[in-house]
Design a protein around this motif. Sequence first.
Motif, PDB file in Angstrom:
ATOM      1  N   GLU A  60       1.044  -1.816  -9.799  1.00  0.00           N
ATOM      2  CA  GLU A  60      -0.215  -1.695 -10.530  1.00  0.00           C
ATOM      3  C   GLU A  60      -1.245  -1.181  -9.542  1.00  0.00           C
ATOM      4  OE1 GLU A  60      -3.523  -4.606 -12.527  1.00  0.00           O
ATOM      5  OE2 GLU A  60      -1.414  -5.088 -12.885  1.00  0.00           O
ATOM      6  N   ASP A  61      -1.971  -0.137  -9.934  1.00  0.00           N
ATOM      7  CA  ASP A  61      -2.988   0.429  -9.035  1.00  0.00           C
ATOM      8  C   ASP A  61      -4.356  -0.202  -9.314  1.00  0.00           C
ATOM      9  OD1 ASP A  61      -4.220   1.778 -11.203  1.00  0.00           O
ATOM     10  OD2 ASP A  61      -3.340   3.706 -10.694  1.00  0.00           O
ATOM     11  N   ILE A 105      -1.899  -1.406  -3.646  1.00  0.00           N
ATOM     12  CA  ILE A 105      -1.220  -1.557  -4.923  1.00  0.00           C
ATOM     13  C   ILE A 105      -0.631  -2.961  -5.008  1.00  0.00           C
ATOM     14  CG2 ILE A 105      -0.681   0.864  -5.418  1.00  0.00           C
ATOM     15  CD1 ILE A 105       2.195  -0.449  -4.242  1.00  0.00           C
ATOM     16  N   LEU A 163      -3.666   3.493  -0.151  1.00  0.00           N
ATOM     17  CA  LEU A 163      -4.212   2.926  -1.381  1.00  0.00           C
ATOM     18  C   LEU A 163      -3.531   1.590  -1.644  1.00  0.00           C
ATOM     19  CD1 LEU A 163      -6.065   3.594  -3.881  1.00  0.00           C
ATOM     20  CD2 LEU A 163      -3.934   4.194  -5.042  1.00  0.00           C
ATOM     21  N   SER A 212       0.852  -1.194   0.000  1.00  0.00           N
ATOM     22  CA  SER A 212       0.000   0.000   0.000  1.00  0.00           C
ATOM     23  C   SER A 212       0.886   1.242   0.000  1.00  0.00           C
ATOM     24  CB  SER A 212      -0.938   0.004   1.207  1.00  0.00           C
ATOM     25  OG  SER A 212      -0.215  -0.058   2.415  1.00  0.00           O
ATOM     26  N   TYR A 250      -0.105  10.144  -6.614  1.00  0.00           N
ATOM     27  CA  TYR A 250      -1.141   9.596  -5.739  1.00  0.00           C
ATOM     28  C   TYR A 250      -1.217  10.443  -4.479  1.00  0.00           C
ATOM     29  CZ  TYR A 250      -0.994   5.605  -8.813  1.00  0.00           C
ATOM     30  OH  TYR A 250      -1.054   4.809  -9.930  1.00  0.00           O
TER      31      TYR A 250
END
Length: 153
Positions: A68-69, A55, A53, A26, A48
């Motif tokens: 990669e998101d 990932i 978040l 993350s 970002y």
Amino acid sequence: MLGLAIWILASAPPAMAERDPPYWASIDKPKARMRTGPSTEYPITWIYKRKNLPIKIVARYRSWRKVEDPGGTQGWIHAGLLSGSLTAMVTGQKGQVRTLHAKPDEDAKIIWHVEAGVVGKISRCENGWCLFDVDGRRGYINQAVIWGGQALE
């Protein structure tokens, strides 16, 4: 040369430096820059602004991780901006609501509702369910409706 090697190892969290991709991680900072390659010499493609978040780490090169998101965008982020903490994002269309249950069972009592796009910490992922925690509000969510935390090969 030895000093550079020590700096590279020290700049990446141990969990990030020792694992072979693919694996989940993350974003650990309030702002993280994605680049087209593994160096500050490469152009920034995305900034970002969402700590935690989730990932997917798909490759690594020294202290850089190719990620990669949730939208499928790939690029390189410095490992110092990442955490090994497991997080997930609720999937679905904007405004779509998912349920958090008291137990890891579709028939268990619904205790919270979360919208698509909400990010939370995950733990205790078993039998298709994860304990999902959004700022202390916790419940079990079906793994089919989150991005992050699924087994990777």
